[in-house]
Design a protein around this motif. Sequence first.
Motif, PDB file in Angstrom:
ATOM      1  N   ILE A   1      74.691  19.065  58.734  1.00  0.00           N
ATOM      2  CA  ILE A   1      73.544  18.310  58.233  1.00  0.00           C
ATOM      3  C   ILE A   1      72.337  18.607  59.123  1.00  0.00           C
ATOM      4  O   ILE A   1      72.391  18.424  60.338  1.00  0.00           O
ATOM      5  N   THR A   2      71.245  19.057  58.517  1.00  0.00           N
ATOM      6  CA  THR A   2      70.080  19.449  59.316  1.00  0.00           C
ATOM      7  C   THR A   2      69.131  18.299  59.591  1.00  0.00           C
ATOM      8  O   THR A   2      68.425  18.298  60.595  1.00  0.00           O
ATOM      9  N   GLN A   3      69.090  17.304  58.695  1.00  0.00           N
ATOM     10  CA  GLN A   3      68.179  16.181  58.904  1.00  0.00           C
ATOM     11  C   GLN A   3      68.673  14.968  58.126  1.00  0.00           C
ATOM     12  O   GLN A   3      69.105  15.090  56.981  1.00  0.00           O
ATOM     13  N   PHE A   4      68.604  13.785  58.741  1.00  0.00           N
ATOM     14  CA  PHE A   4      68.920  12.540  58.049  1.00  0.00           C
ATOM     15  C   PHE A   4      68.306  11.384  58.823  1.00  0.00           C
ATOM     16  O   PHE A   4      67.867  11.534  59.964  1.00  0.00           O
ATOM     17  N   SER A   5      68.261  10.228  58.171  1.00  0.00           N
ATOM     18  CA  SER A   5      67.752   9.009  58.800  1.00  0.00           C
ATOM     19  C   SER A   5      68.894   8.002  58.874  1.00  0.00           C
ATOM     20  O   SER A   5      69.539   7.716  57.860  1.00  0.00           O
ATOM     21  N   ALA A   6      69.154   7.481  60.050  1.00  0.00           N
ATOM     22  CA  ALA A   6      70.265   6.550  60.251  1.00  0.00           C
ATOM     23  C   ALA A   6      69.798   5.108  60.078  1.00  0.00           C
ATOM     24  O   ALA A   6      68.622   4.785  60.273  1.00  0.00           O
ATOM     25  N   VAL A   7      70.745   4.238  59.699  1.00  0.00           N
ATOM     26  CA  VAL A   7      70.465   2.813  59.577  1.00  0.00           C
ATOM     27  C   VAL A   7      70.666   2.170  60.943  1.00  0.00           C
ATOM     28  O   VAL A   7      71.659   2.432  61.636  1.00  0.00           O
ATOM     29  N   ILE A   8      69.724   1.325  61.336  1.00  0.00           N
ATOM     30  CA  ILE A   8      69.787   0.664  62.645  1.00  0.00           C
ATOM     31  C   ILE A   8      71.065  -0.164  62.752  1.00  0.00           C
ATOM     32  O   ILE A   8      71.477  -0.830  61.803  1.00  0.00           O
TER      33      ILE A   8
ATOM     34  N   ARG B   1      88.089  21.921  86.562  1.00  0.00           N
ATOM     35  CA  ARG B   1      88.440  20.490  86.531  1.00  0.00           C
ATOM     36  C   ARG B   1      88.878  20.049  85.140  1.00  0.00           C
ATOM     37  O   ARG B   1      89.205  18.884  84.924  1.00  0.00           O
ATOM     38  N   GLY B   2      88.885  20.977  84.201  1.00  0.00           N
ATOM     39  CA  GLY B   2      89.323  20.644  82.852  1.00  0.00           C
ATOM     40  C   GLY B   2      88.342  19.787  82.079  1.00  0.00           C
ATOM     41  O   GLY B   2      88.725  19.076  81.148  1.00  0.00           O
ATOM     42  N   ILE B   3      87.077  19.829  82.449  1.00  0.00           N
ATOM     43  CA  ILE B   3      86.045  19.030  81.791  1.00  0.00           C
ATOM     44  C   ILE B   3      85.133  19.956  80.999  1.00  0.00           C
ATOM     45  O   ILE B   3      84.724  21.017  81.490  1.00  0.00           O
ATOM     46  N   LYS B   4      84.815  19.567  79.788  1.00  0.00           N
ATOM     47  CA  LYS B   4      83.911  20.351  78.950  1.00  0.00           C
ATOM     48  C   LYS B   4      82.823  19.444  78.404  1.00  0.00           C
ATOM     49  O   LYS B   4      83.090  18.463  77.728  1.00  0.00           O
ATOM     50  N   VAL B   5      81.582  19.780  78.729  1.00  0.00           N
ATOM     51  CA  VAL B   5      80.429  18.999  78.285  1.00  0.00           C
ATOM     52  C   VAL B   5      79.961  19.523  76.935  1.00  0.00           C
ATOM     53  O   VAL B   5      79.801  20.732  76.745  1.00  0.00           O
ATOM     54  N   SER B   6      79.739  18.628  75.999  1.00  0.00           N
ATOM     55  CA  SER B   6      79.232  19.014  74.682  1.00  0.00           C
ATOM     56  C   SER B   6      77.721  18.841  74.634  1.00  0.00           C
ATOM     57  O   SER B   6      77.128  18.154  75.486  1.00  0.00           O
ATOM     58  N   VAL B   7      77.103  19.446  73.634  1.00  0.00           N
ATOM     59  CA  VAL B   7      75.670  19.243  73.433  1.00  0.00           C
ATOM     60  C   VAL B   7      75.391  17.763  73.215  1.00  0.00           C
ATOM     61  O   VAL B   7      74.409  17.213  73.738  1.00  0.00           O
ATOM     62  N   ASN B   8      76.270  17.081  72.470  1.00  0.00           N
ATOM     63  CA  ASN B   8      76.052  15.661  72.198  1.00  0.00           C
ATOM     64  C   ASN B   8      76.096  14.827  73.471  1.00  0.00           C
ATOM     65  O   ASN B   8      75.349  13.853  73.604  1.00  0.00           O
TER      66      ASN B   8
ATOM     67  N   GLY C   1      70.381  16.215  63.891  1.00  0.00           N
ATOM     68  CA  GLY C   1      70.768  17.240  62.932  1.00  0.00           C
ATOM     69  C   GLY C   1      71.287  18.487  63.627  1.00  0.00           C
ATOM     70  O   GLY C   1      71.316  18.589  64.853  1.00  0.00           O
ATOM     71  N   ALA C   2      71.689  19.461  62.816  1.00  0.00           N
ATOM     72  CA  ALA C   2      72.262  20.697  63.354  1.00  0.00           C
ATOM     73  C   ALA C   2      71.181  21.597  63.939  1.00  0.00           C
ATOM     74  O   ALA C   2      70.049  21.645  63.440  1.00  0.00           O
TER      75      ALA C   2
ATOM     76  N   ASN D   1      75.272  11.765  65.467  1.00  0.00           N
ATOM     77  CA  ASN D   1      75.124  13.221  65.392  1.00  0.00           C
ATOM     78  C   ASN D   1      75.934  13.756  64.220  1.00  0.00           C
ATOM     79  O   ASN D   1      77.161  13.741  64.242  1.00  0.00           O
ATOM     80  N   MET D   2      75.257  14.234  63.187  1.00  0.00           N
ATOM     81  CA  MET D   2      75.923  14.849  62.048  1.00  0.00           C
ATOM     82  C   MET D   2      75.665  16.348  61.994  1.00  0.00           C
ATOM     83  O   MET D   2      75.974  17.007  61.009  1.00  0.00           O
ATOM     84  N   GLY D   3      75.094  16.859  63.084  1.00  0.00           N
ATOM     85  CA  GLY D   3      74.837  18.290  63.154  1.00  0.00           C
ATOM     86  C   GLY D   3      76.097  19.115  63.087  1.00  0.00           C
ATOM     87  O   GLY D   3      76.123  20.200  62.510  1.00  0.00           O
ATOM     88  N   MET D   4      77.203  18.578  63.666  1.00  0.00           N
ATOM     89  CA  MET D   4      78.470  19.310  63.656  1.00  0.00           C
ATOM     90  C   MET D   4      79.020  19.462  62.244  1.00  0.00           C
ATOM     91  O   MET D   4      79.902  20.275  62.000  1.00  0.00           O
TER      92      MET D   4
END
Length: 436
Positions: free
Chosen positions: A363-370, A260-267, A381-382, A357-360
């Motif tokens: 980046i292994t770990q970070f804290s995002a601003v709300i 069907r030409g669809i590809k699901v990502s981990v994200n 993270g990755a 998602n900054m794993g791609m």
Amino acid sequence: MPIEIKMPALSPTMEEGKLAKWLVKEGDTVSSGDIMAEIETDKATMEFEAVDEGTVGKILVAEGSEGVKVGTVIAMLAVEDEDISSVESAPAPSAPKQEAPKAAEEAKTAAPAPAAAKASAAPAASKEGRVLASPLARRLADAKGIDLDAVSGSGPKGRIVKADVEAAQAGASKPKAAAAAAPAGEAATAPTVEMADETRALLDARVPHSVEKLSSMRKTIARRLTQSKQEAPHIYLSVEIVLDKLIALRGEINEMLGKRGIKVSVNDMLVKALAMALVEVPECNVTFAGNELIKYGRADISVAVSIPGGLITPIVPDANGKTFSQIAQATKDLGARAKEGKLKPEEFTGGTASISNMGMMGITQFSAVINPPQSTILAIGAGEKRPWVMADGSLGVATVMNATGSFDHRAVDGADGARLMAAFKAYVENPLSMVA
């Protein structure tokens, strides 16, 4: 009677914007749906389409004008058989906050001759017809030094899109690129924008530099993130999650969806997991409203997407009720249109929680601003191969990622945030539970 073309409100929060570029000129005939201008809002650069048919009789607000209030008359449209001269004599609107000082400054400092040549060449080129191109294509062309007049468009009505620019050769450099490359020393030390006193006070003449004017998007990002950190007391909760089962399930799903030409990502799968966790722990799916707490009955997930010049968060509505393939199709479409500046306001305004998602990017770990007015954002993270103690107590190797939730402590208690992180971890580590 001539039709007034007014500055539109392209997002619910928009009060004023920048008329970035006119894509029509006086005398052009337009039909409903034709793109007339690019307008920079507090969210993105968006295209403004004609609603009526007619001839552009008078452009009243020059391109590049900033602070143009919503509702300001920016052009006049003459209808069929109407004398355009009467349109040209129509009274101008109340003066919006335009860049007259900047234009005067550019006239005084006509040092870089190539830049002046570009300014005079633009109207000459437009006499032969406007160049139809998406905002992303224009930005890419500027970056690569490609003259859009020499590019053939493959989009609707011959419109130039990203792929056309990427396929073009950067042989014909734009005058702007030549100006940037020529007097490197002068360009580095002579700012070309009118600076605020605060900016001027920070300059160090000993260090080569340039000064750029902030876009409406960058100003909004700065204002909203400052507001978030000042008003919302952040609490951060992190968990480590084993991804192996989710990665294996993703492989099986994509094998089935390949036809069907669809590809699901981990994200895509993580978006689903967060949405289901929010439904399971509704105490985190809320907005603090001062005297009230707004509780949401479904999970609309804002997905952070990096675009040229900033960040935008298109929304996957009712993500808890969508399948992996539906989320994959939605995120692919939203992401592509976000980078081309084609999102509708309702597609990036709202949402009940966010995921970044900054794993791609490694980046292994970070804290995002709300992302206000939301109360929850998840930072991903990755995934990394690590030695891991397996469920049976043996030592093995597992793919492990870090996820950190940022919560508005005014609305979300630490215990409820911990429950959300535990629910998210359980869904990711047992992904069949999301399709059962």
